[in-house]
Enzyme design. Structure first.
Site, short mmCIF file in Angstrom:
data_model
loop_
_atom_site.label_atom_id
_atom_site.label_comp_id
_atom_site.label_asym_id
_atom_site.label_seq_id
_atom_site.Cartn_x
_atom_site.Cartn_y
_atom_site.Cartn_z
N ASP A 25 -0.04 6.43 17.53
CA ASP A 25 -0.58 5.59 16.47
C ASP A 25 -1.15 4.29 17.04
O ASP A 25 -2.28 3.90 16.73
CB ASP A 25 0.52 5.28 15.45
CG ASP A 25 -0.01 4.54 14.24
OD1 ASP A 25 -0.68 5.17 13.41
OD2 ASP A 25 0.26 3.33 14.12
N ASP B 245 5.58 -4.18 10.19
CA ASP B 245 6.37 -4.01 11.42
C ASP B 245 7.02 -5.31 11.87
O ASP B 245 8.19 -5.35 12.24
CB ASP B 245 5.48 -3.49 12.56
CG ASP B 245 5.04 -2.06 12.36
OD1 ASP B 245 5.75 -1.31 11.68
OD2 ASP B 245 3.98 -1.69 12.90
N SER C 37 0.82 -1.21 0.00
CA SER C 37 0.00 0.00 0.00
C SER C 37 0.85 1.26 0.00
O SER C 37 0.71 2.13 -0.86
CB SER C 37 -0.93 0.00 1.22
OG SER C 37 -1.66 1.20 1.29
N HIS D 205 6.81 4.55 9.93
CA HIS D 205 6.23 4.27 11.24
C HIS D 205 7.40 4.01 12.20
O HIS D 205 8.38 3.37 11.82
CB HIS D 205 5.31 3.05 11.16
CG HIS D 205 4.63 2.68 12.45
ND1 HIS D 205 4.21 3.62 13.37
CD2 HIS D 205 4.28 1.48 12.97
CE1 HIS D 205 3.64 3.01 14.40
NE2 HIS D 205 3.68 1.70 14.17
N GLY E 1 -1.95 4.09 1.46
CA GLY E 1 -1.15 4.31 0.28
C GLY E 1 -1.93 4.69 -0.96
O GLY E 1 -1.51 5.55 -1.74
N GLU F 113 -28.11 0.46 11.51
CA GLU F 113 -27.99 1.41 12.62
C GLU F 113 -26.62 1.40 13.28
O GLU F 113 -26.15 2.43 13.78
CB GLU F 113 -29.07 1.13 13.67
CG GLU F 113 -30.47 1.45 13.21
CD GLU F 113 -30.66 2.91 12.87
OE1 GLU F 113 -29.98 3.77 13.47
OE2 GLU F 113 -31.48 3.21 11.99
#
Length: 339
Positions: free
Chosen positions: A191, A83, A27, A108, A134, A227
């Site tokens: 984050d 990560d 991405s 990150h 991305g 809803e």
């Protein structure tokens, strides 16, 4: 107040005079690579042999090499892989290719902040983190705008890390929207906290719980879906456009009154205490250790939970209802059969 920079503050020559290796073509990787390339920055994409993305990257006009060869060929390396895989890839293919004066960039701060990656002292280490997925980074760049970015410097070996990071943000379109200065610690911890208590964990759990309670009370699953999940986007869009006040102005007086009087009964002090505990786990590194341990052991808990969540009633009902909405493009995770 945070310092915010724009294109006028950047020196494009700081990045157009370098060669950038973008490791990964997912991405973020595809967006960074293509935007930099279109900005006149020499780019090479680092992908393992056999990667399904190699052909796509090459067809886009990009130079493609293995991660090790791409890093050796460049003097700026941007790591854009998940990560949990980044530290192993760095050790195996990137660390040995770094020379004094090179720059190691991240989108990150996880691996730097929690010590999974420890770069040599003679290289610059900075972060340029778009605050959007991305596909949005790429689309807005092509349209002539951009996605805001965060900029942080962890290690300034050359005295030029900040200017280089700002120029990189210019190259991917971030300077058009604004580049906010932060730190690796702040970006990483905020984050993770946002993901866990609001954006993913908190919202998903509220939606599921409300849906299940309505169905248990005898309401049709389709009504409950509309809803609790479908209309959520409409409310979030209002918040995005003008904050909480604009959302409250736009909904009915009945809804606004219910917001003020019932919302605090859902989000109680117990909820806030749970949030504080999650923040403490993030700041201490406990969550990072738990996640890396889970990942390195094969991520069995993640995979089992993912499979179970994908087949809940709210998902099957939602898929059926969305198939009746011609304005939506069906989205189904790989390996999931909704039929």
């Amino acid at each position: 107040m945070a310092q915010i920079y724009y294109d006028s503050d950047a020196d494009p020559a700081q990045i157009t005079s370098r060669k950038v290796a973008v490791i990964g073509f997912g991405s973020q990787g595809h967006a960074h690579s293509l935007n930099l390339f279109d900005s006149g920055v020499p780019v090479v994409v680092g992908l393992r042999e056999g990667s399904s993305s190699r052909e796509t990257a090459a067809e886009s006009g990009l130079e493609v090499k293995t991660p090790a060869d791409a890093a050796a060929d460049a003097d700026v390396v941007m790591l854009l892989v998940p990560d949990q895989h980044m530290a192993d890839l760095y050790s195996a293919e990137i660390a040995g290719a770094l020379d004094p004066g090179d720059a190691l960039l991240f989108a990150h701060g996880f691996n730097i902040h929690f010590g999974e990656i420890q770069p040599p002292p003679e290289v610059d280490v900075a972060m340029v983190a778009p605050k959007g997925p991305g596909h949005l980074v790429r689309r807005t760049y092509v349209e002539g705008s951009g996605v805001p970015c965060l900029l942080a410097v962890h290690q300034d070996a050359t005295g030029n890390a900040h200017d280089l990071g700002l120029a990189y943000a210019w190259g991917i379109g971030g300077g058009r929207a604004g580049v906010l200065e932060t730190t690796f610690r702040e970006e990483t911890e905020t984050d993770l906290f946002g993901e866990q208590v609001i954006l993913c964990g908190g919202v998903a759990e509220l939606v599921k719980s409300a849906f299940e309670l309505m169905v248990d009370a005898g309401y049709q699953p389709e009504s409950a879906y509309f809803e609790t999940l479908h209309e959520l986007k409409l409310i979030v869009d209002l918040m995005y456009e003008g904050g909480l006040s604009w959302m409250r102005y736009s909904v009915s007086d009945t809804a606004e009154y219910g917001d003020y009087t019932r919302g605090p009964r859902v989000i109680t002090e117990d909820t806030r205490n749970a949030m504080r505990a999650i923040m403490a786990e993030i700041r201490s590194g406990e969550f990072a250790k738990e996640w890396m341990s889970e990942s390195r052991a094969g991520a069995a808990k993640l995979l089992e939970t993912r499979a179970g969540e994908q087949h809940q009633l709210i998902e099957t009902v939602g898929a059926e209802l969305r198939s009746m909405m011609p304005f939506l493009t069906p989205r189904t995770p790989p390996g999931v059969d909704r039929t």
